[in-house]
Design an enzyme around this catalytic site. Structure first.
Site, PDB file in Angstrom:
ATOM      1  N   SER A 196       0.763  -0.762  -0.170  1.00 49.68           N
ATOM      2  CA  SER A 196       0.585  -0.007   0.279  1.00 49.68           C
ATOM      3  C   SER A 196       1.133   0.942   0.170  1.00 49.68           C
ATOM      4  CB  SER A 196      -1.048  -0.513   1.089  1.00 49.68           C
ATOM      5  OG  SER A 196      -1.960   1.627   1.709  1.00 49.68           O
ATOM      6  N   ASP A 197       0.100   2.794  -0.916  1.00 49.24           N
ATOM      7  CA  ASP A 197       0.927   3.568  -1.051  1.00 49.24           C
ATOM      8  C   ASP A 197       0.948   4.087   0.520  1.00 49.24           C
ATOM      9  OD1 ASP A 197       2.089   5.927  -1.930  1.00 49.24           O
ATOM     10  OD2 ASP A 197       0.130   6.845  -1.751  1.00 49.24           O
ATOM     11  N   LYS A 198       1.285   4.968   1.170  1.00 46.01           N
ATOM     12  CA  LYS A 198       0.891   5.714   2.304  1.00 46.01           C
ATOM     13  C   LYS A 198       0.028   7.107   2.482  1.00 46.01           C
ATOM     14  CE  LYS A 198       3.470   8.433   4.356  1.00 46.01           C
ATOM     15  NZ  LYS A 198       2.594   9.845   4.915  1.00 46.01           N
TER      16      LYS A 198
ATOM     17  N   THR B 159      -2.433  -1.414  -3.574  1.00 48.82           N
ATOM     18  CA  THR B 159      -3.241  -0.557  -3.195  1.00 48.82           C
ATOM     19  C   THR B 159      -2.866   1.124  -3.798  1.00 48.82           C
ATOM     20  OG1 THR B 159      -5.305   0.733  -2.323  1.00 48.82           O
ATOM     21  CG2 THR B 159      -4.027  -0.310  -1.082  1.00 48.82           C
TER      22      THR B 159
END
Length: 329
Positions: A39-41, A315
């Site tokens: 996941s991107d932050k 994501t």
């Protein structure tokens, strides 16, 4: 086959009730088998609602002016809040709270040139015609570790003096102190030109800068994320956080969310570059946080998990996430 189709159809129906549209029926089956979620932050694990809460530097107003002018966000007409990219809005709002309305400042500091932000060098530069002093003022903002490399001077007692190793150590310590509190840190620097530079490029203007200061901004985590990560861990799904932030900021948020658990490690994109594919394949299961990454790093991470036989999801909400999302299962 008929039974599987019925089960998948029920899954699609249930997901549609949660406002999730499924384009391919088999996607539901793959989603249900996911073992790794990369996941991107920013904007995914966090709210992407930045607010400046700390700063380091001699002249806070000059720092705020540099940050606000070296951005594309603006104060919306008839309001007291900025519109634009969330990080830049936070900087423009920060200046506004200090009595600096960007629109008013630009009347005497009109932008006449720029070197746009690039994820590779992690900074941007703008040049402004200082009407009052008949000169060109340059502001550069970006990742502290990158901007500091281009600084040869520092503002002390209102004057630009040669920067020392002690100054650099103090700046890096201030940067780490903010990052350890899970703040996203940006640095601003400036340069003054008697006339418009003939070469407005990275090589032409992003050097011999004067350090102005650091701003630390908080980006609160989404309230539902921590519980979702707990559910992932209980279900045997491994969450991986990937971000462009400084490694100290990424590590602090990773620990807060329960992603960076004991025995796991955080590495940077440059550290990842040092690993061969064979070394990375051996180490990947020990790494749960990646910082200062480029889009190509995200693709490499996803592909390596897939190579090891894990069903991998990705994501993210940014254009830089598109290649890795396409690579993921």
């Amino acid at each position: 086959v008929a039974v599987v189709t019925i089960v998948l159809s029920i899954g699609v129906t249930n997901m549609s009730k949660r406002n999730a549209i499924i384009r391919k029926l088999t996607a539901v089956e793959t989603l249900g088998c996911a073992q790794i979620i990369c996941s991107d932050k920013t904007g995914t694990l966090t709210q992407n609602k930045m607010t400046v809460v700390d700063y380091y530097g001699e002249d806070e107003k000059l720092l705020a002016q540099a940050m606000a002018l070296c951005s594309d966000a603006k104060i919306e007409d008839g309001t007291d809040s900025a519109v634009g990219e969330p990080t830049e809005c936070a900087l423009v709002n920060y200046a506004y709270k200090l009595g600096l309305n960007k629109g008013d400042v630009e009347k005497t500091m009109h932008r006449v040139g720029e070197v746009p932000f690039d994820s590779g060098r992690k900074m941007m530069t703008t040049l402004h015609k200082d009407a009052e002093n008949n000169r060109i003022v340059q502001y550069t903002k970006g990742a502290p570790d990158e901007v500091l490399k281009r600084c040869t001077r520092i503002l002390k007692n209102g004057k630009a003096v040669e920067i020392t190793d002690e100054d650099r150590a103090d700046i890096l310590e201030a940067n780490k102190s903010m990052a350890d509190k899970a703040l996203r840190v940006l640095m601003a620097a400036m340069a003054v030109h008697e006339q418009m530079p003939s070469d407005v490029s990275v090589e032409g203007v992003e050097h011999d800068l004067c350090f102005l200061g650091l701003t630390g901004m908080i980006d609160p985590v989404r309230p539902e994320v921590k519980y979702a990560i707990e559910e992932c861990n209980q279900a045997g799904i491994t969450p991986i956080m990937i971000t462009g932030d400084h490694i100290d900021t990424a590590s602090a948020i990773g620990r807060e969310l329960g992603i960076l658990l004991e025995g796991k490690q955080a590495i940077t994109g440059s550290m990842l570059n040092e690993l061969s594919d064979e070394e990375f394949e051996k180490e990947i299961e020990n790494i749960s946080v990646y910082a200062r990454v480029q889009p190509e790093h995200k693709v490499r991470i996803v592909n390596m998990w897939k190579k090891k036989g894990y069903v991998t999801a990705m994501t993210g909400d940014g254009v830089n996430d598109a290649p890795s999302i396409k690579s993921a299962d």
